[in-house]
Design a protein around this motif. Structure first.
Motif, mmCIF file in Angstrom:
data_model
loop_
_atom_site.group_PDB
_atom_site.id
_atom_site.type_symbol
_atom_site.label_atom_id
_atom_site.label_comp_id
_atom_site.label_asym_id
_atom_site.label_seq_id
_atom_site.Cartn_x
_atom_site.Cartn_y
_atom_site.Cartn_z
ATOM 1 N N LYS A 118 -1.227 9.669 -6.910
ATOM 2 C CA LYS A 118 -1.659 8.433 -8.266
ATOM 3 C C LYS A 118 -0.603 9.081 -9.222
ATOM 4 O O LYS A 118 -0.301 10.231 -9.364
ATOM 5 N N ARG B 78 5.130 1.299 -5.661
ATOM 6 C CA ARG B 78 3.554 1.866 -4.788
ATOM 7 C C ARG B 78 2.633 1.142 -4.231
ATOM 8 O O ARG B 78 3.441 -0.140 -3.647
ATOM 9 N N ASN B 79 1.677 1.431 -3.753
ATOM 10 C CA ASN B 79 1.481 1.254 -2.269
ATOM 11 C C ASN B 79 -0.105 1.550 -2.944
ATOM 12 O O ASN B 79 -0.891 2.230 -3.690
ATOM 13 N N ARG B 80 -1.159 0.204 -2.186
ATOM 14 C CA ARG B 80 -3.273 -0.233 -2.899
ATOM 15 C C ARG B 80 -3.119 1.194 -1.841
ATOM 16 O O ARG B 80 -3.399 0.488 -1.082
ATOM 17 N N ASP B 81 -4.140 1.404 -1.569
ATOM 18 C CA ASP B 81 -4.882 2.326 -1.654
ATOM 19 C C ASP B 81 -5.671 1.125 -0.502
ATOM 20 O O ASP B 81 -6.359 0.693 -0.692
ATOM 21 N N GLU B 82 -5.999 1.166 0.547
ATOM 22 C CA GLU B 82 -6.485 0.559 1.522
ATOM 23 C C GLU B 82 -7.992 0.424 2.093
ATOM 24 O O GLU B 82 -8.825 -0.169 1.510
ATOM 25 N N ARG C 34 -8.660 -1.087 -3.033
ATOM 26 C CA ARG C 34 -7.528 -1.533 -3.716
ATOM 27 C C ARG C 34 -7.412 -1.722 -4.858
ATOM 28 O O ARG C 34 -6.125 -2.020 -5.806
ATOM 29 N N ARG C 35 -7.652 -0.985 -6.085
ATOM 30 C CA ARG C 35 -7.587 -0.795 -7.613
ATOM 31 C C ARG C 35 -6.858 0.397 -7.763
ATOM 32 O O ARG C 35 -6.259 0.126 -8.601
ATOM 33 N N VAL D 297 -3.880 2.654 -6.794
ATOM 34 C CA VAL D 297 -2.544 2.219 -6.593
ATOM 35 C C VAL D 297 -1.710 3.422 -6.390
ATOM 36 O O VAL D 297 -1.468 4.790 -7.413
#
Length: 150
Positions: free
Chosen positions: A52, A82-86, A89-90, A92
């Motif tokens: 993060k 950057r990837n959103r957490d599965e 979603r908040r 990154v």
């Protein structure tokens, strides 16, 4: 020696040491067109994997907005993504792109090796002495920083 002189001498010595480290690493980062902060960030991601922004900020001791700006520039160069957490979603997370990993992994191993080389021939007792002194210095500064907040 008065108290102000002691502090200034320590600060000057620390600055000289950091300048030497930066000088040693400058050429390594320039080879792949990165600034030192960008190189530090990527080096940390190579070690830790996906992180993060707040974790990167803590490691680099920079604000979240500063680190986010560094990530923005690296993202434009397709070095990080950057990837959103599965699950949430908040959240990154930042990671190194696969293409960059393939092309630069050996370069980062070279940088890590360079740091190892610097201390390779230093005796264990000297390394322990240096680390003990640095930890003591950190405690002294922490204590005095906490006292000045009160």
């Amino acid at each position: 020696m008065d108290e102000k002189s002691k502090g200034i001498l320590i600060l000057k010595q620390m600055k000289r040491i950091m300048d030497l480290f930066h000088k040693n690493m400058k050429n390594e980062f320039e080879e792949i067109n990165l600034t030192r902060p960008q190189g530090m960030l990527i080096g940390y991601l190579f070690q830790k994997g996906e992180c993060k922004i707040s974790d990167l900020s803590e490691y680099m001791e920079l604000s979240n907005s500063t680190v986010s700006g560094i990530v923005d520039r690296l993202e434009k160069q397709k070095i990080v993504e950057r990837n959103r957490d599965e699950k949430d979603r908040r959240v990154v997370k930042v990671s190194i792109t696969e293409d960059f990993k393939k092309n630069s992994n050996t370069h980062y191993k070279k940088i890590e090796g360079r740091f190892s080389e610097i201390f390779e021939n230093v005796e264990e007792k000297d390394l322990k002495f240096i680390l003990k002194g640095l930890k003591k210095l950190e405690k002294i500064i922490e204590i005095n920083t906490e006292e000045s907040k009160e």
